[in-house]
Enzyme design. Structure first.
Site, PDB file in Angstrom:
ATOM      1  N   ARG A  37      60.692  -5.382 -24.216  1.00  0.00           N
ATOM      2  CA  ARG A  37      61.050  -5.464 -25.631  1.00  0.00           C
ATOM      3  C   ARG A  37      61.714  -4.205 -26.169  1.00  0.00           C
ATOM      4  NH1 ARG A  37      55.060  -5.835 -28.553  1.00  0.00           N
ATOM      5  NH2 ARG A  37      55.732  -4.441 -30.192  1.00  0.00           N
ATOM      6  N   CYS A  51      52.355 -13.172 -36.250  1.00  0.00           N
ATOM      7  CA  CYS A  51      52.377 -11.821 -36.802  1.00  0.00           C
ATOM      8  C   CYS A  51      53.435 -10.946 -36.116  1.00  0.00           C
ATOM      9  CB  CYS A  51      51.003 -11.171 -36.730  1.00  0.00           C
ATOM     10  SG  CYS A  51      50.389 -11.026 -35.060  1.00  0.00           S
ATOM     11  N   HIS A  95      56.428   9.499 -35.123  1.00  0.00           N
ATOM     12  CA  HIS A  95      55.760  10.016 -36.321  1.00  0.00           C
ATOM     13  C   HIS A  95      56.698  10.058 -37.506  1.00  0.00           C
ATOM     14  CE1 HIS A  95      52.931  12.265 -33.484  1.00  0.00           C
ATOM     15  NE2 HIS A  95      52.321  11.229 -33.995  1.00  0.00           N
ATOM     16  N   GLU A 107      49.844 -13.945 -27.100  1.00  0.00           N
ATOM     17  CA  GLU A 107      51.035 -13.143 -26.822  1.00  0.00           C
ATOM     18  C   GLU A 107      51.310 -13.012 -25.332  1.00  0.00           C
ATOM     19  OE1 GLU A 107      50.604  -9.334 -28.732  1.00  0.00           O
ATOM     20  OE2 GLU A 107      48.582  -9.033 -27.991  1.00  0.00           O
ATOM     21  N   ARG A 126      42.973  -6.129 -35.926  1.00  0.00           N
ATOM     22  CA  ARG A 126      43.241  -6.358 -34.510  1.00  0.00           C
ATOM     23  C   ARG A 126      42.589  -5.193 -33.756  1.00  0.00           C
ATOM     24  NH1 ARG A 126      48.615  -6.309 -31.827  1.00  0.00           N
ATOM     25  NH2 ARG A 126      49.015  -4.281 -32.677  1.00  0.00           N
ATOM     26  N   ASN A 138      56.320 -10.730 -30.571  1.00  0.00           N
ATOM     27  CA  ASN A 138      57.009  -9.576 -29.971  1.00  0.00           C
ATOM     28  C   ASN A 138      56.695  -9.524 -28.475  1.00  0.00           C
ATOM     29  OD1 ASN A 138      57.540  -9.008 -32.629  1.00  0.00           O
ATOM     30  ND2 ASN A 138      56.061  -7.336 -32.795  1.00  0.00           N
ATOM     31  N   ASP A 139      55.421  -9.701 -28.174  1.00  0.00           N
ATOM     32  CA  ASP A 139      55.030  -9.693 -26.764  1.00  0.00           C
ATOM     33  C   ASP A 139      55.235 -11.036 -26.109  1.00  0.00           C
ATOM     34  OD1 ASP A 139      54.252  -7.057 -26.087  1.00  0.00           O
ATOM     35  OD2 ASP A 139      52.570  -7.255 -27.472  1.00  0.00           O
ATOM     36  N   ARG A 164      47.140  -3.090 -37.405  1.00  0.00           N
ATOM     37  CA  ARG A 164      47.280  -2.544 -36.045  1.00  0.00           C
ATOM     38  C   ARG A 164      46.399  -1.308 -35.940  1.00  0.00           C
ATOM     39  NH1 ARG A 164      53.024  -4.272 -36.618  1.00  0.00           N
ATOM     40  NH2 ARG A 164      53.586  -5.374 -34.730  1.00  0.00           N
TER      41      ARG A 164
HETATM   42  C1  PEP Z   1      53.283  -8.857 -31.201  1.00  0.00           C
HETATM   43  O1  PEP Z   1      53.240  -8.610 -29.990  1.00  0.00           O
HETATM   44  O2  PEP Z   1      54.033  -9.715 -31.709  1.00  0.00           O
HETATM   45  C2  PEP Z   1      52.421  -8.107 -32.131  1.00  0.00           C
HETATM   46  C3  PEP Z   1      52.340  -8.426 -33.408  1.00  0.00           C
HETATM   47  O3  PEP Z   1      51.765  -7.052 -31.637  1.00  0.00           O
HETATM   48  P1  PEP Z   1      52.473  -5.629 -31.376  1.00  0.00           P
HETATM   49  O4  PEP Z   1      53.879  -5.691 -31.886  1.00  0.00           O
HETATM   50  O5  PEP Z   1      51.631  -4.649 -32.082  1.00  0.00           O
HETATM   51  O6  PEP Z   1      52.391  -5.540 -29.886  1.00  0.00           O
HETATM   52 MG    MG Z   2      51.610  -7.470 -29.210  1.00  0.00          MG
END
Ligand code: PEP
Ligand code: MG
Length: 588
Positions: free
Chosen positions: A475, A512, A199, A441, A342, A464-465, A306
């Site tokens: 991660r 993204c 937060h 992802e 999303r 990211n995923d 998000r």
């Molecule tokens: C990702 O996984 O790259 C992504 C944009 O989603 P998040 O980071 O919200 O999992």
């Molecule tokens: Mg993701």
């Protein structure tokens, strides 16, 4: 050992809100102070219960006031943070157990309350779950306030701010600390605990205050008034900075300001490479209050909203009408560009969909993303209907997270179709041609991108995923972070496979994940043939500048070469070399 008086000490943490702060440290005490404990006679029991009731009531009034204050500054969603605090306070079990403890222990109310609340916090901290650990901080925060409010002396809810500029240094910061602080004097937050999704980090970003979290335990040795610099770009807290360090940061701050000013000039300019390849550059956001920043950054819409942050922040998922209002604000606020919502991506390291759920042994491989939505159909329908209703007011798109195969995608699309049919019957307007996309992802989705491409209007690669699942590296786990390499050849090839499949089927591909904002990788992504990049608003002008400095043809041949390389470091070096010569001022 306290940090010595004059030696420079650099503590490394995680940068969660950009900016540079220069000011003496102001150290906040750790945790909840233990209250005085004393025995009471039988006839005092009711009076102690009454004292407890009054302390709770005073706390409620303060929290409601703080909630109003943060809503005024940052909007309603941020204020919802205090709903969680109020829920703790109003928990009937808490008062029942405290009253029972007063009776049974025959002790003063504050010590009975302290014992009861301590068991709550302990239970939450013992479960290895980042969400519950953050809720434990909320409870600590409420406990601290209630304890202060036992005192008959009228206690102010004002945070004890020094009347000079300062950097707050703390074990952790609660949302109410953050809101109560004197923002005119505060130059940054530095905490030992915390994460990007905490937060405090969210509030720091929306209040525009530099912040670094996850600093080493050494942060607790910082002394009051010790000179400090907080670097919210690279995540450092520097104590007793030398003259050279001060000069370096003064220059850096000036450079960042100049850069920001210069980048402002790019705002209205197109995102096009030197040889004319257009890229859509859009923003990643978590709250609709960020719409002004999206516009200021020069983004062409929102590539990733998000939705889980606003859906889960208050503890209860907002209903269809409430969601429609938020999505409508986004649709209207980004016109004529597109906003991609999303759908709920709960689970993993994010907020859980149902806070009381049993913790999972492997949350990243568990009940998250589209899997949650598909097993909570009424909740999913509320979200889809809300997105559709808002699509009548601007250009919206929707995409599904963590899809691993065609089955989930078809199920999600079927539910969307049913929602469309319902809205038709109800004579409610929506955009019949709203774009529907899928996030790529999960490696299995990237591998069957040719199959998925026939079913959607676009792909958005969540690197990211995608990186964590491809390379099998958590991660958020520091211990294995050296394996988390965006240029791992397996990852680069999956991205290319996705883009090829999209091209063959006439749809576009975006990225993204954080990789989209890494300037040394812009040449590689451009060369791989990406059509859209979606990044945080503070990074967006730099990515625009980078893209405008590059030559698409050169990047394409560089990417072809990269695709044949066996090592992550060589692919990175190749892309970096192009970046360095095209925009040396943006590369460290
Ligand atoms: C990702 O996984 O790259 C992504 C944009 O989603 P998040 O980071 O919200 O999992
Ligand atoms: Mg993701």
């Amino acid at each position: 050992m306290p940090h010595p008086n004059n030696r420079e000490v650099i503590l490394q943490g995680t940068a969660v809100s950009p900016g540079i702060g220069f000011a003496p440290a102001h150290v906040l005490a750790r945790g909840v102070a233990t209250p005085e404990t004393y025995s009471i006679s039988e006839h005092r029991i009711d009076a102690e219960k009454q004292r407890f009731l009054e302390a709770v009531e005073r706390t409620r009034v303060q929290l409601e006031r703080l909630q109003e204050e943060i809503e005024r500054i940052s909007g309603e969603d941020e204020g919802l943070i205090f709903e969680a605090h109020l829920m703790v306070l109003e928990d009937p079990a808490l008062s029942k157990r405290t009253n029972k403890a007063i009776e049974e222990r025959k002790q003063n109310a504050e010590s009975a309350f302290f014992a009861v609340i301590g068991t709550y916090v302990e239970a939450m901290r013992r479960v290895n779950d980042p969400y519950l650990a953050e809720r434990a901080t909320d409870i600590d925060d409420v406990a601290q306030r209630v304890l202060k409010n036992f005192s008959s002396v009228k206690d102010s809810d004002e945070y004890d701010s020094p009347d000079h500029r300062h950097i707050v240094v703390a074990f952790d910061l609660s949302p109410s600390d953050t809101v109560s602080m004197d923002r005119n004097q505060m130059r940054g937050f530095a905490t030992e605990q915390g994460s990007v999704n905490s937060h405090t980090a969210i509030l720091a970003r929306s209040l525009g205050i530099p912040a670094v979290v996850g600093l080493a335990e050494a942060v607790l040795d910082v002394r009051e008034n010790q000179p400090a610099i907080l670097d919210g770009f690279s995540g450092k807290l520097i104590l007793n900075p030398t003259h050279e360090t001060i000069r370096f940061y003064e220059d850096l701050r000036k450079q960042k300001r100049d850069e920001q000013m210069a980048l402002q000039e790019l705002r209205e300019k197109r995102t096009q490479t030197k040889d004319g390849r257009s890229i859509t550059l859009s923003a990643n956001i978590e709250f609709d209050q960020e719409i002004p920043q999206v516009r200021e950054s020069g983004a062409e819409g929102i590539g990733l909203f998000r939705s889980e942050f606003f859906l889960l922040e208050s503890g209860t998922v907002p209903n269809e009408d409430q969601q429609t209002e938020v999505y409508t604000r986004l649709a209207q606020g980004t016109k004529p560009h597109q906003t991609i919502i999303r759908t709920l991506d709960a689970g993993g390291d994010k907020l859980p969909a149902e806070p009381l759920l049993e913790p999972e042994p492997n949350p990243f491989l568990g009940w998250r993303g589209i899997r949650v939505s598909l097993s909570r159909i009424p909740m999913f329908r509320d979200q889809l209907r809300a997105v559709l209703r808002a699509s009548a007011h601007g250009k919206l798109g929707v995409m599904f997270p963590l899809v691993s195969g065609l089955n989930e995608l078809r199920l999600a699309k079927d539910i969307l179709k049913e929602c469309m049919e319902e809205l038709h019957k109800e004579n409610i307007a929506f955009d019949e041609n709203m774009d529907v996309g899928v996030m790529i992802e999960v490696p299995s989705a990237a591998i069957i991108a040719d199959i998925l491409a026939k079913e959607v209007d676009f792909f958005s690669i969540g690197t990211n995923d995608l990186i964590q699942y491809t390379v099998a590296v958590d991660r958020i786990n520091k211990q294995v972070s050296s394996y988390y390499r965006p240029t791992n050849p397996g990852v680069v090839r999956l991205i290319k496979n996705t883009i090829n499949a999209a091209n063959d089927n006439g749809i576009w591909t975006g990225i993204c994940g954080e990789m989209a904002g890494q300037l040394e990788l812009t040449p590689l992504l451009l060369g791989l043939g990406i059509n859209e990049l979606s990044v945080g608003t503070h990074q967006l002008p730099r990515v625009k500048k980078a893209l405008r400095s590059l030559d698409y043809a050169q990047c394409t041949s560089m990417a072809d070469k990269a695709l044949q390389m066996p090592f992550a470091r060589d692919i990175l070096a190749l892309s970096r070399e192009v970046a360095q010569s095209a925009y040396p001022d943006l590369i460290d």
